[in-house]
Design a protein around this motif. Structure first.
Motif, PDB file in Angstrom:
ATOM      1  N   LEU A  12       0.847  -1.198   0.000  1.00 36.46           N
ATOM      2  CA  LEU A  12       0.000   0.000   0.000  1.00 36.46           C
ATOM      3  C   LEU A  12       0.883   1.249   0.000  1.00 36.46           C
ATOM      4  N   HIS A  13       1.981   1.167   0.723  1.00 42.23           N
ATOM      5  CA  HIS A  13       2.929   2.279   0.789  1.00 42.23           C
ATOM      6  C   HIS A  13       3.473   2.574  -0.613  1.00 42.23           C
ATOM      7  N   ASP A  14       3.795   1.509  -1.350  1.00 43.61           N
ATOM      8  CA  ASP A  14       4.305   1.673  -2.722  1.00 43.61           C
ATOM      9  C   ASP A  14       3.267   2.331  -3.627  1.00 43.61           C
ATOM     10  N   ARG A  15       1.995   2.131  -3.286  1.00 45.68           N
ATOM     11  CA  ARG A  15       0.932   2.745  -4.102  1.00 45.68           C
ATOM     12  C   ARG A  15       0.607   4.168  -3.625  1.00 45.68           C
ATOM     13  N   GLY A  16       1.373   4.662  -2.656  1.00 45.67           N
ATOM     14  CA  GLY A  16       1.223   6.057  -2.241  1.00 45.67           C
ATOM     15  C   GLY A  16       0.405   6.267  -0.973  1.00 45.67           C
ATOM     16  N   TYR A  17       0.180   5.190  -0.219  1.00 51.84           N
ATOM     17  CA  TYR A  17      -0.608   5.328   1.011  1.00 51.84           C
ATOM     18  C   TYR A  17       0.217   4.915   2.223  1.00 51.84           C
ATOM     19  N   ASP A  18       0.386   5.873   3.115  1.00 51.94           N
ATOM     20  CA  ASP A  18       1.081   5.571   4.359  1.00 51.94           C
ATOM     21  C   ASP A  18       0.016   5.444   5.439  1.00 51.94           C
ATOM     22  N   ILE A  19      -0.311   4.213   5.809  1.00 52.80           N
ATOM     23  CA  ILE A  19      -1.434   4.022   6.738  1.00 52.80           C
ATOM     24  C   ILE A  19      -1.147   4.610   8.122  1.00 52.80           C
ATOM     25  N   HIS A  20       0.140   4.794   8.424  1.00 58.90           N
ATOM     26  CA  HIS A  20       0.458   5.368   9.738  1.00 58.90           C
ATOM     27  C   HIS A  20       0.184   6.868   9.763  1.00 58.90           C
ATOM     28  N   GLY A  40      -2.010   8.236   7.392  1.00 56.57           N
ATOM     29  CA  GLY A  40      -3.404   8.384   6.991  1.00 56.57           C
ATOM     30  C   GLY A  40      -3.620   9.428   5.913  1.00 56.57           C
ATOM     31  N   ASN A  41      -2.691   9.518   4.971  1.00 57.98           N
ATOM     32  CA  ASN A  41      -2.839  10.529   3.911  1.00 57.98           C
ATOM     33  C   ASN A  41      -3.971  10.167   2.941  1.00 57.98           C
ATOM     34  N   ILE A  42      -4.490  11.194   2.286  1.00 50.63           N
ATOM     35  CA  ILE A  42      -5.568  10.990   1.313  1.00 50.63           C
ATOM     36  C   ILE A  42      -4.992  11.110  -0.089  1.00 50.63           C
ATOM     37  N   LYS A  43      -5.345  10.175  -0.970  1.00 52.06           N
ATOM     38  CA  LYS A  43      -4.915  10.243  -2.368  1.00 52.06           C
ATOM     39  C   LYS A  43      -6.052   9.670  -3.208  1.00 52.06           C
ATOM     40  N   ASP A  44      -6.407  10.355  -4.263  1.00 56.89           N
ATOM     41  CA  ASP A  44      -7.490   9.918  -5.154  1.00 56.89           C
ATOM     42  C   ASP A  44      -8.770   9.584  -4.385  1.00 56.89           C
ATOM     43  N   ASP A  45      -9.146  10.456  -3.443  1.00 58.19           N
ATOM     44  CA  ASP A  45     -10.367  10.241  -2.656  1.00 58.19           C
ATOM     45  C   ASP A  45     -10.328   9.020  -1.750  1.00 58.19           C
ATOM     46  N   ILE A  46      -9.156   8.431  -1.609  1.00 53.51           N
ATOM     47  CA  ILE A  46      -9.036   7.264  -0.724  1.00 53.51           C
ATOM     48  C   ILE A  46      -8.089   7.609   0.422  1.00 53.51           C
ATOM     49  N   CYS A 101      -3.802  -6.132  -1.520  1.00 58.58           N
ATOM     50  CA  CYS A 101      -3.805  -4.811  -2.125  1.00 58.58           C
ATOM     51  C   CYS A 101      -4.938  -4.737  -3.164  1.00 58.58           C
ATOM     52  N   GLU A 102      -5.016  -5.780  -3.966  1.00 52.62           N
ATOM     53  CA  GLU A 102      -6.010  -5.865  -5.021  1.00 52.62           C
ATOM     54  C   GLU A 102      -7.438  -5.737  -4.472  1.00 52.62           C
ATOM     55  N   LYS A 103      -7.751  -6.589  -3.481  1.00 49.62           N
ATOM     56  CA  LYS A 103      -9.103  -6.585  -2.891  1.00 49.62           C
ATOM     57  C   LYS A 103      -9.446  -5.215  -2.316  1.00 49.62           C
ATOM     58  N   ILE A 104      -8.476  -4.589  -1.659  1.00 49.35           N
ATOM     59  CA  ILE A 104      -8.724  -3.289  -1.038  1.00 49.35           C
ATOM     60  C   ILE A 104      -9.031  -2.239  -2.100  1.00 49.35           C
TER      61      ILE A 104
END
Lengths: 137, 153
Positions: free
Chosen positions: B96-104, B106-112, B141-144
């Motif tokens: 998920l981090h590689d796709r631009g999301y740092d869950i720690h 909690g950044n927003i990207k493309d409305d997600i 990652c896919e399912k999410i």
């Protein structure tokens, strides 16, 4: 009428149980099959969810990890009459996990639709209340 | 979502007027109504529940589920607790981090928006995730992304 059980607890939902239930209803309607989908709870074997069960004369036959896109194959393979398939587990009550348990408070978990009073009664529910009502004070 | 009036919130909290024990429920209701709890709602809840703003603020900040800013269209919660770590959440999180999301963060990207959470109770089917309240078992990652793009579309 064939009864098919598709659990509706969170674990089953997390593995796509709603989509599976929908696919079964859709396919049944499309093929003119008389199928009732019952949304029961999970038997507790979460690793098998969605665990779809079909009521047959011999008992309830289970199919493990069913996905919505498998449904037409399963119907073609005759799963509505409990026929064998790669995902078929046989009679659910005969699985070691359940066979070796004595369930008391959890006796009806996964067996019935928890919101169906008729199912509850058919499995011994309301007995105590009826007995109490018939007693004199 | 950001369009609210004091009156509409007070209407919503009506059943709890003067009930100091209903602060938590009131916060939940406001978040249900608006998607987040704006700063001004803390004053409204304090007034309605007849407690101090500090008390409401204390409850609000204790639970990480409450947000002070509007949520993204899709809010993804990814479990970082032990059972999910044991079933491979670390590699999911780094994907998920590689796709631009740092869950720690909690950044927003493309409305997600992707956030970490501690135990969703679906340990037997870990890694566990949740997209706008809908549970995802054996998350990949896919399912999410399939579930998230279904709600952002």
């Amino acid at each position: 009428m064939t009864k098919v059980f598709v659990p509706m607890d969170s674990a089953a939902l997390s593995m796509g149980a709603n989509e599976v239930a929908q696919a079964i209803s859709d396919q049944a309607t499309k093929s003119g099959l008389d199928v009732t989908v019952v949304r029961n709870g999970s038997r507790g074997m979460l690793w098998l969810e969605p665990l779809v069960e079909v009521e047959t004369e011999a008992g309830r036959v289970g199919y493990a990890n069913v996905t919505a896109d498998q449904i037409s194959d399963l119907i073609a393979a005759g799963f509505l009459s409990g026929s064998s398939h790669d995902s078929c587990l046989g009679l659910v009550e005969e699985l070691d996990f359940l066979k070796n348990q004595t369930r008391i408070t959890f006796a009806r978990v996964g067996v019935i639709d928890p919101l169906s009073l008729a199912d509850y009664e058919a499995h011994g529910g309301l007995k105590g209340l009826r007995n109490a009502i018939s007693m004199s004070p | 979502m950001s369009n609210f009036s004091e009156e509409s919130i007070l209407n919503y909290l009506g059943p709890y007027k003067g009930d100091g024990s209903a602060v938590l429920r009131s916060l939940q209701l406001v978040q249900e109504l608006l998607g987040y709890v704006p700063d001004s709602a803390l004053d409204i809840i304090a007034k309605n529940s007849n407690v101090s703003r500090a008390e409401v603020y204390g409850v609000f900040t204790f639970y990480s589920d409450f947000r002070s800013t509007p949520p993204a269209k899709a809010v993804v919660k990814v479990c970082v607790a032990e059972a999910c770590q044991a079933s491979g959440s670390a590699s999911l999180i780094s994907e998920l981090h590689d796709r631009g999301y740092d869950i720690h963060k909690g950044n927003i990207k493309d409305d997600i928006q992707m956030e970490q959470t501690f135990c969703l109770g679906n340990c037997a089917l870990g890694p566990a995730a949740m997209v706008n309240g809908a549970p995802i078992g054996r998350a990949t990652c896919e399912k999410i992304f399939v579930a998230a793009s279904a709600v952002t579309a």
